[in-house]
Design a protein around this motif. Structure first.
Motif, PDB file in Angstrom:
ATOM      1  N   CYS A   7       0.841  -1.190   0.000  1.00 53.47           N
ATOM      2  CA  CYS A   7       0.000   0.000   0.000  1.00 53.47           C
ATOM      3  C   CYS A   7       0.886   1.254   0.000  1.00 53.47           C
ATOM      4  CB  CYS A   7      -0.915   0.023   1.223  1.00 53.47           C
ATOM      5  SG  CYS A   7      -2.004  -1.416   1.399  1.00 53.47           S
ATOM      6  N   LEU A   8       0.234   2.396  -0.035  1.00 53.82           N
ATOM      7  CA  LEU A   8       0.908   3.692   0.079  1.00 53.82           C
ATOM      8  C   LEU A   8       1.980   3.851  -0.995  1.00 53.82           C
ATOM      9  CD1 LEU A   8       1.079   3.707   3.982  1.00 53.82           C
ATOM     10  CD2 LEU A   8      -0.636   4.780   2.499  1.00 53.82           C
ATOM     11  N   ASP A   9       3.187   4.340  -0.604  1.00 50.25           N
ATOM     12  CA  ASP A   9       4.156   4.775  -1.618  1.00 50.25           C
ATOM     13  C   ASP A   9       5.430   3.916  -1.607  1.00 50.25           C
ATOM     14  OD1 ASP A   9       4.717   5.768   0.891  1.00 50.25           O
ATOM     15  OD2 ASP A   9       5.399   7.718   0.206  1.00 50.25           O
ATOM     16  N   PRO A  10       5.452   2.791  -2.260  1.00 48.45           N
ATOM     17  CA  PRO A  10       4.819   1.573  -1.793  1.00 48.45           C
ATOM     18  C   PRO A  10       5.453   1.023  -0.524  1.00 48.45           C
ATOM     19  CG  PRO A  10       5.359   1.428  -4.133  1.00 48.45           C
ATOM     20  CD  PRO A  10       6.100   2.598  -3.554  1.00 48.45           C
ATOM     21  N   ARG A  11       4.605   0.675   0.398  1.00 49.30           N
ATOM     22  CA  ARG A  11       4.985   0.106   1.689  1.00 49.30           C
ATOM     23  C   ARG A  11       4.594  -1.372   1.686  1.00 49.30           C
ATOM     24  NH1 ARG A  11       1.963  -0.564   6.557  1.00 49.30           N
ATOM     25  NH2 ARG A  11       3.150  -0.304   8.495  1.00 49.30           N
ATOM     26  N   PHE A  12       5.567  -2.236   1.887  1.00 50.25           N
ATOM     27  CA  PHE A  12       5.360  -3.680   1.849  1.00 50.25           C
ATOM     28  C   PHE A  12       5.387  -4.267   3.258  1.00 50.25           C
ATOM     29  CE2 PHE A  12       6.909  -2.568  -2.273  1.00 50.25           C
ATOM     30  CZ  PHE A  12       6.522  -3.557  -3.170  1.00 50.25           C
ATOM     31  N   ILE A  13       4.589  -5.300   3.466  1.00 47.91           N
ATOM     32  CA  ILE A  13       4.737  -6.142   4.654  1.00 47.91           C
ATOM     33  C   ILE A  13       4.969  -7.549   4.133  1.00 47.91           C
ATOM     34  CG2 ILE A  13       3.727  -7.023   6.785  1.00 47.91           C
ATOM     35  CD1 ILE A  13       2.083  -4.518   6.990  1.00 47.91           C
ATOM     36  N   GLY A  14       6.164  -8.072   4.346  1.00 45.85           N
ATOM     37  CA  GLY A  14       6.557  -9.347   3.767  1.00 45.85           C
ATOM     38  C   GLY A  14       5.944 -10.547   4.455  1.00 45.85           C
ATOM     39  N   GLY A  15       6.204 -11.720   3.876  1.00 44.73           N
ATOM     40  CA  GLY A  15       5.752 -12.961   4.479  1.00 44.73           C
ATOM     41  C   GLY A  15       6.414 -13.220   5.819  1.00 44.73           C
ATOM     42  N   ASP A  16       7.524 -12.512   6.077  1.00 51.50           N
ATOM     43  CA  ASP A  16       8.218 -12.614   7.367  1.00 51.50           C
ATOM     44  C   ASP A  16       7.716 -11.591   8.377  1.00 51.50           C
ATOM     45  OD1 ASP A  16       9.165 -10.341   6.139  1.00 51.50           O
ATOM     46  OD2 ASP A  16      11.251 -11.011   6.007  1.00 51.50           O
ATOM     47  N   GLY A  17       6.718 -10.776   7.958  1.00 50.72           N
ATOM     48  CA  GLY A  17       6.136  -9.778   8.854  1.00 50.72           C
ATOM     49  C   GLY A  17       6.913  -8.490   8.958  1.00 50.72           C
ATOM     50  N   ILE A  18       8.001  -8.352   8.206  1.00 50.10           N
ATOM     51  CA  ILE A  18       8.846  -7.157   8.280  1.00 50.10           C
ATOM     52  C   ILE A  18       8.343  -6.093   7.290  1.00 50.10           C
ATOM     53  CG2 ILE A  18      11.172  -6.259   7.863  1.00 50.10           C
ATOM     54  CD1 ILE A  18      12.270  -8.906   8.868  1.00 50.10           C
ATOM     55  N   VAL A  19       8.254  -4.859   7.765  1.00 47.92           N
ATOM     56  CA  VAL A  19       7.817  -3.725   6.942  1.00 47.92           C
ATOM     57  C   VAL A  19       9.012  -3.130   6.214  1.00 47.92           C
ATOM     58  CG1 VAL A  19       6.786  -1.419   6.975  1.00 47.92           C
ATOM     59  CG2 VAL A  19       5.912  -3.208   8.509  1.00 47.92           C
ATOM     60  N   PHE A  20       8.843  -2.862   4.914  1.00 45.78           N
ATOM     61  CA  PHE A  20       9.900  -2.198   4.157  1.00 45.78           C
ATOM     62  C   PHE A  20       9.302  -1.427   2.996  1.00 45.78           C
ATOM     63  CE2 PHE A  20       9.310  -6.325   2.195  1.00 45.78           C
ATOM     64  CZ  PHE A  20       9.415  -6.092   0.838  1.00 45.78           C
ATOM     65  N   TYR A  21      10.087  -0.508   2.457  1.00 47.94           N
ATOM     66  CA  TYR A  21       9.668   0.311   1.312  1.00 47.94           C
ATOM     67  C   TYR A  21      10.548  -0.008   0.110  1.00 47.94           C
ATOM     68  CZ  TYR A  21       6.955   3.195   4.556  1.00 47.94           C
ATOM     69  OH  TYR A  21       6.046   3.640   5.501  1.00 47.94           O
ATOM     70  N   PHE A  22       9.929   0.004  -1.044  1.00 51.93           N
ATOM     71  CA  PHE A  22      10.655  -0.171  -2.300  1.00 51.93           C
ATOM     72  C   PHE A  22      10.151   0.911  -3.243  1.00 51.93           C
ATOM     73  CE2 PHE A  22      11.182  -1.744  -6.606  1.00 51.93           C
ATOM     74  CZ  PHE A  22      12.445  -2.301  -6.597  1.00 51.93           C
ATOM     75  N   HIS A  23      10.998   1.862  -3.582  1.00 50.58           N
ATOM     76  CA  HIS A  23      10.533   3.031  -4.331  1.00 50.58           C
ATOM     77  C   HIS A  23      10.440   2.794  -5.830  1.00 50.58           C
ATOM     78  CE1 HIS A  23      10.452   5.380  -0.758  1.00 50.58           C
ATOM     79  NE2 HIS A  23      11.765   5.375  -0.568  1.00 50.58           N
TER      80      HIS A  23
END
Length: 341
Positions: free
Chosen positions: A90-106
């Motif tokens: 979601c957002l700009d883009p904000r990912f939540i992986g299968g490991d539960g860790i939040v990260f951004y990929f621009h």
């Protein structure tokens, strides 16, 4: 004309029976013969908080059930992606992986990147955005998704609009090179000719769920970048584009232990997420590794897709939690599931 007491009783019983049938149609679900043995040919009650009439289906929740789970239990589920849960983008883009860790990929505006790449499925994203004067990178959002599965090439994308109107559908679909029109009716369901791909409208406009049989379920919702978002993040949006984009949540059924892609690799059992813990906005790079030449290509450096069924003894079984029930008709469009009439 007078009505006898007996006739009146018969009429009342008939009316009550009809009302009970209507309530059962919307209040219960049915698992077919290919379900888990405990669930086979069973009627299952929907939770009380689920809608009990069709008009409510365009609102917030729907009744879902997993007929392959021995619990045989229906749940009430939202009609939009949960941006705070596993598999969310979601957002700009904000990912939540299968490991539960939040990260951004621009990524970069108007370029394509591999989200998930496995031997038998490829899911790409097209990024949209802009770069205000003085910035070193683009502000980006996901504008389209492309799917390669078996012999199919399927895409969905948002249309460009200057001003957001929630009463207008902003989704466009293609299948195998042809435009695909999905009627704007809540819970309307479309299947590919071989039943491998299913698209369901969760609401009349801008919200769908895509099911790739035995592989993935993708919940999609279209939203704009609002004026408040623009003010808070200083996006400095142009007047001619509100950057309608996708909120997405993936649920995977069966991925190989070698799965790759920006999101896909986070489901590998041996994956070490490079996102820095404790950082407010952990950004993950690797654009060159995940870039594809188009929305429906599988030519990135880390792409695995071959169109063949993967043979991998180390498969990652990621169970799809629930299946959407269409209780507006006698038989549901869910695989092996019908609704009680």
């Amino acid at each position: 004309m007078e009505i006898s007491r007996t006739s009146l009783v018969v009429i009342i019983i008939s009316v009550v029976s009809c009302l009970l049938q209507v309530k059962a149609w919307h209040g219960q679900t049915y698992c077919g013969g290919n379900a888990h043995p405990r669930c086979q040919l069973q009627y299952i009650d929907c939770p009380d908080e689920c809608p009990t009439d069709f008009d409510s289906y365009s609102q917030k929740k729907l009744c879902w059930v997993d007929c392959f789970n021995p619990l045989c239990m229906a749940v009430c589920r939202g009609v939009k992606p949960n941006c705070e849960s596993y598999g969310a983008v979601c957002l700009d883009p904000r990912f939540i992986g299968g490991d539960g860790i939040v990260f951004y990929f621009h990524g970069k505006s108007n370029e394509h990147f591999s989200l998930v790449s496995d031997h038998d499925v490829q899911i790409n994203a097209r990024f949209t955005g802009h770069r205000p004067v003085g910035r070193s990178r683009d502000f980006t959002w996901i504008q389209a998704l492309g799917f390669l599965f078996n012999t199919h090439k399927f895409s969905l994308e948002t249309t460009k609009v200057a001003t957001w109107d929630s009463e207008v559908d902003h989704l466009r679909f293609t299948i195998d090179g042809q435009d695909l029109v999905i009627p704007e009716k809540a819970l309307f369901t479309w299947y590919s000719s071989d039943k491998e791909i299913k698209i369901e409208r969760l609401t009349q406009k801008n919200s769908v769920i895509v099911t790739i049989k035995d592989k993935a379920e993708i919940m999609v919702n279209v939203v704009p970048v609002t004026k408040e978002d623009d003010r808070i993040h200083n996006y400095r949006l142009p007047e001619d584009d509100c950057f309608a984009h996708l909120e997405v949540q993936f649920k995977f059924i069966n991925l190989s232990s070698k799965v790759d892609g920006i999101l896909g690799r986070t489901y590998r059992p041996d994956f070490k997420n490079p996102a820095k813990p404790g950082v407010a906005m952990p950004v993950v790079g690797g654009e060159d590794s995940f870039r594809t030449s188009s929305l429906l290509s599988h030519d990135c450096k880390t792409c695995l897709f071959s169109g063949e069924l993967a043979i991998d003894s180390g498969s990652v079984k990621v169970k799809n939690e629930y299946t959407l029930l269409d209780c507006t008709r006698v038989a549901s469009s869910g695989y092996g599931i019908v609704c009680r009439k």
